[in-house]
Design an enzyme around this catalytic site. Structure first.
Site, short mmCIF file in Angstrom:
data_model
loop_
_atom_site.label_atom_id
_atom_site.label_comp_id
_atom_site.label_asym_id
_atom_site.label_seq_id
_atom_site.Cartn_x
_atom_site.Cartn_y
_atom_site.Cartn_z
N GLY A 1 8.09 0.95 10.91
CA GLY A 1 7.72 0.22 8.90
C GLY A 1 8.53 1.52 8.10
O GLY A 1 8.65 1.51 6.86
N GLU A 2 8.33 2.79 8.62
CA GLU A 2 8.65 3.99 7.96
C GLU A 2 10.57 4.53 8.68
O GLU A 2 11.19 4.97 7.36
CB GLU A 2 7.49 4.60 7.99
CG GLU A 2 7.24 4.49 7.37
CD GLU A 2 5.61 5.82 6.82
OE1 GLU A 2 4.79 6.24 6.60
OE2 GLU A 2 5.39 5.64 8.48
N ARG B 1 10.96 -1.56 22.18
CA ARG B 1 10.06 -3.17 22.17
C ARG B 1 10.01 -3.90 21.28
O ARG B 1 9.03 -2.75 20.39
CB ARG B 1 9.96 -3.17 23.15
CG ARG B 1 9.09 -4.72 23.89
CD ARG B 1 8.13 -4.52 25.12
NE ARG B 1 7.48 -6.89 24.27
CZ ARG B 1 6.93 -6.54 25.00
NH1 ARG B 1 5.42 -6.15 25.30
NH2 ARG B 1 6.29 -7.91 24.85
N ILE B 2 11.19 -4.83 20.48
CA ILE B 2 10.96 -5.16 19.59
C ILE B 2 10.09 -6.72 19.40
O ILE B 2 10.30 -7.28 19.92
CB ILE B 2 12.40 -5.77 19.12
CG1 ILE B 2 13.18 -4.86 18.89
CG2 ILE B 2 12.71 -7.00 17.17
CD1 ILE B 2 12.52 -3.53 18.07
N GLY C 1 0.68 -6.17 4.41
CA GLY C 1 2.47 -6.64 4.26
C GLY C 1 3.89 -7.01 5.21
O GLY C 1 4.72 -7.38 5.41
N GLY D 1 0.69 -1.00 0.39
CA GLY D 1 -0.42 -0.05 0.39
C GLY D 1 0.58 1.79 -0.08
O GLY D 1 0.64 1.85 -1.02
N ASN E 1 8.70 -8.76 17.45
CA ASN E 1 8.89 -10.05 16.53
C ASN E 1 9.94 -9.67 15.65
O ASN E 1 10.05 -8.85 15.12
CB ASN E 1 7.49 -9.73 15.35
CG ASN E 1 7.67 -11.43 14.69
OD1 ASN E 1 8.81 -11.73 14.43
ND2 ASN E 1 7.28 -12.30 14.43
N GLY F 1 7.37 2.74 16.56
CA GLY F 1 7.30 2.15 14.40
C GLY F 1 8.31 1.55 14.03
O GLY F 1 9.45 2.29 14.23
MO1 MOS Z 1 2.25 5.17 4.92
S1 MOS Z 1 2.31 6.11 3.92
O1 MOS Z 1 2.22 6.00 6.27
O2 MOS Z 1 0.81 3.92 4.49
#
Ligand code: MOS
Length: 768
Positions: free
Chosen positions: A733-734, A657-658, A495, A266, A660, A731
């Site tokens: 992801g980014e 904290r991790i 994903g 996405g 996984n 987070g």
């Molecule tokens: Mo994202 S750019 O936070 O899907």
């Protein structure tokens, strides 16, 4: 995974359960401990996962969008008669006959409600905008009908790129950020500096290019006397999006059932409502038949967002002691002619380095392009790319190693607010990353290292930082009498591993094995876990699920403590512990009983609890919350032909904290690869005459392939954060993109002496 195919495009009227359930992956795919394997992995690699476009079309119609071939002007004529005459074509939707919407597509009622194109008139605002939709009995007929429309245009010269665009001063940038900020006095800070460096960097438009194209399968059903819309469509925020769609259609939010079991990527492009989504829903209603529409790859270059092109100017003032006296970061960002999204790139400089005089500002430049939107690490990806190059230019100006320079300007408090960080193990990231990379002994001068093959070698680094987003999310957990549990949340796994991680958080709250937790997700009818975006999904939905699990344990505790037959009866003063499906006396853990026994005695087949995940407002106001990291990169450059190869990357990250480690590594590596992609590959090229993106496919739009991607090492640094949320997770992801772009650019600079002025960096820029 049970996927119920009978509820969309089938005879059965759906019941209350429109979610998709996922049990634990078999242990043979796991690595044990917390690194549980992806629950959806087997379905994905065996082709068992069905995406929205795979929805079987029973007695329905295919929709094909007709996209504008010019960027500015209007549609003068469409040969609707020719299209309708084609066998199998049932209807051609145009602005003349498009069924009414309850909310105008240019109306804005919500920050996530973007102005869009749903055939409101004949105006063309960018190339790729929907100008008609053809409905037919087969995909082939719809495609041929679309071709036969042969649009004629009245065309005006498009405004594309930085030149010829109208500057515009936004009221906010990104979704919610202020457009400008000045702390201290930057002019004075620059005047007081021993050295002032200036760096300007251009970043191109980039497109999300998720593997799965945007697809919509729509069907209207009659239920309890009212019309309800069933949608299978990939979406990062099912509850929010269902409500927005309902607003356009003039029906109650709960009458849009949006389901999205899997998303094939996405990255922000599947957060928003877009024209084809509404048109498909409208067509299904007016035709009284299911309709399925899938955007082509080329049609994803315009209506579903992109990362805006930016022009960034940075001025850094530095004292002889290597400390920053001033930092100014000015951003120009391209946006559309009709919507206000401005890429918040200046945010990258607001919270990272200690500097008493700090300013950032944004100017929007309007052009005839689709509206840019959030794309993975919106703001920081582009902003950090420019900032980190500017930091190396400044480090050179005072003769300091890039890492030493960053350490001298280490922020102990957030320079933008003065708030302390909720946690910040960036120093450890620098140290562990540098050690793993072998940074010590790096020569300061450019062009001073070669490998055995005579290639120029360069080492570069960058600091990674991304905010810890948290929304408000809700979840429900139901414990069954036999000891298994159902965890429910409307969210999505695009994903990133949500099917797995969210089950782990529910299991943790309940204190049972994740093997015994089935996760139900991917539907707007479930409790709203908020959007999967901004790196905030695990923090939000995970916290909600953990709290829901704890709410169940609380009820079990109350049952046991008040039941004279329970060995825990009377343990109230010292309390109980929940461990592995049992409640134990805190003062004597050998005394306890299983959840199943407590429920059996109480005659309960199930016990449900709900939870909310949101940030503590007091903590949000008192602390700066960020994930951090340090990325190190090595490049080898052929001095004759200029070919750039990234040969090594090491990233050390601190993200609380991790939960996984296996999936966190996958996210961080994915981010670093995206950083490489940003630095060396991605660029959408607009034709200045037509305004179309010329490389609107995966052949022309470069992304790295395996041969481009080096050995990547990721390190997660231990970090305990008591404030960010109840789980202590930040987070992941980014944050991996930020820092990585700069690290590669700086490595190229070290190898060649060339200071990048634009991304992607190309062979011909190097002037070797
Ligand atoms: Mo994202 S750019 O936070 O899907």
């Amino acid at each position: 995974m049970e996927q119920d195919t009978t509820t969309l495009f089938g005879p059965k009227v759906p019941d209350a359960d429109h979610g998709f359930s996922m049990a634990a992956a078999p242990r043979r795919f796991g690595t044990g401990g917390q690194s549980l394997a992806r629950r959806d992995g087997l379905a994905k690699v065996t082709g068992g996962a069905r995406y929205a476009a795979d929805t079987p079309l029973a007695a329905g119609l295919y929709g094909v969008v007709v996209a504008a071939g010019i960027a500015r002007g209007r549609v003068a004529a469409l040969n609707v008669a020719a299209a309708l005459a084609h066998p199998g074509v049932v209807e051609v939707l145009t602005p003349q006959n498009r069924p009414a919407l309850a909310q105008h597509p240019d109306e804005k009622r919500h920050p996530f409600n973007f102005r869009l194109e749903a055939l409101q008139d004949d105006t063309i605002r960018y190339a790729g905008q929907a100008i008609a939709m053809v409905l037919a009995e087969s995909l082939e007929a719809a495609t041929e009908g679309a071709r036969l429309l042969a649009p004629r245009y009245v065309s005006e010269p498009p405004r594309i790129g930085f030149e010829g665009s109208a500057p515009w001063h936004p009221g906010m940038v990104g979704f919610f950020a202020p457009p400008a900020q000045e702390i201290g006095n930057v002019a004075k800070g620059l005047a007081d500096a021993d050295v002032v460096t200036q760096t300007t960097i251009e970043t191109p438009a980039q497109f999300h290019n998720a593997m799965e194209p945007h697809a919509i399968a729509a069907e209207w059903i009659e239920q309890e006397g009212r019309a309800r819309l069933l949608l299978n469509t990939p979406n990062q925020g099912p509850v929010m999006t269902a409500a927005l769609i309902a607003g356009y259609l003039g029906i109650a939010a709960e009458d849009v059932i949006l389901r999205t079991p899997f998303i094939g990527g996405g990255f922000g492009s599947k957060l928003m409502v877009y024209g084809a989504l509404l048109l498909t829903a409208l067509a299904a209603r007016s035709q009284g038949r299911p309709v399925k529409t899938v955007l082509t790859r080329a049609q994803m270059y315009g209506p579903v967002g992109h990362r805006a092109g930016t022009r960034q100017a940075l001025k850094l003032g530095v004292g002889k002691d290597g400390r920053l006296t001033a930092l100014s970061h000015e951003v120009q960002a391209l946006t559309s002619s009709f919507e206000d999204f401005v890429e918040p790139a200046g945010r990258a400089s607001q919270h990272l380095y200690a500097v008493p005089n700090l300013a950032m500002s944004h100017t929007g430049l309007r052009g005839d392009i689709g509206t840019p939107l959030a794309m993975r690490a919106p703001g920081e990806a582009s902003g950090s790319a420019a900032l980190e190059v500017a930091m190396d230019v400044a480090a050179d100006a005072v003769g300091l190693d890039p890492l030493e320079f960053r350490l001298r300007n280490y922020a102990e408090v957030d320079p933008s607010t003065g708030h302390p960080f909720s946690s910040k193990a960036l120093r450890e990231c620098y140290a562990q990353g540098a050690a793993a990379f072998g940074w010590a002994g790096r020569p300061l001068a450019a062009r001073s290292m070669r490998d055995a093959r005579g290639r120029l070698l360069g080492w570069g680094m960058g600091t990674a930082q991304y905010m810890c987003t948290m929304y408000r999310g809700e979840a429900r957990v139901t414990l069954h009498g036999e000891g298994t549990a159902l965890a429910e949340v409307a969210g999505v796994d695009m994903g990133q591993g949500a099917w797995t991680i969210l089950a782990q958080t529910a299991a943790e709250g309940l204190a049972i094995s994740p093997d015994n937790v089935v996760l139900r997700s991917g539907s707007s009818v479930l409790p709203d876990g908020a959007v999967a975006g901004g790196s905030g999904h695990t923090a939000t939905a995970g916290t909600a699920l953990s709290q829901a699990g704890k709410a169940v344990v609380q009820q079990l505790t109350e049952l046991a403590l008040s039941d004279p037959k329970s060995p825990l009866f009377g343990a109230g003063n010292s309390g109980v512990l929940a461990v592995d499906g049992r409640l134990l006396r805190a003062d004597n853990p050998t005394v306890g009983e299983a959840y199943t026994d407590i429920m059996a005695r109480a005659g309960l087949a199930e016990l449900a609890g709900t939870g909310v995940g949101e940030r503590d407002a007091a903590h949000a106001g008192a602390y700066a919350m960020f994930s951090h990291g340090a990325v190190f990169a090595e490049v080898a450059i052929d001095p004759d032909i200029g070919q750039i190869l990234v040969t090594r990357m090491v990233g050390a990250f601190a993200a609380g904290r991790i939960l996984n480690p296996r999936m966190v590594r996958s996210q961080l590596e994915g981010g670093m690869i995206w950083g490489l992609s940003f630095a060396l590959h991605e660029e959408a090229v607009f034709d200045p005459v037509s305004g179309k993106v010329l490389n609107d496919d995966l052949a022309g739009y470069h992304i790295p392939v395996h041969a481009d991607i080096p050995a990547i090492e990721t390190i997660t640094v231990e970090e305990v954060d008591p404030y960010v949320n109840a789980l202590g997770v930040k987070g992941v992801g980014e944050v991996g993109i930020t820092g990585s772009v700069g690290a590669i650019a700086n490595a190229i600079r070290h190898a060649t002496g060339y200071t990048p002025t634009k991304f992607p960096i190309r062979i011909e820029d190097l002037a070797l």
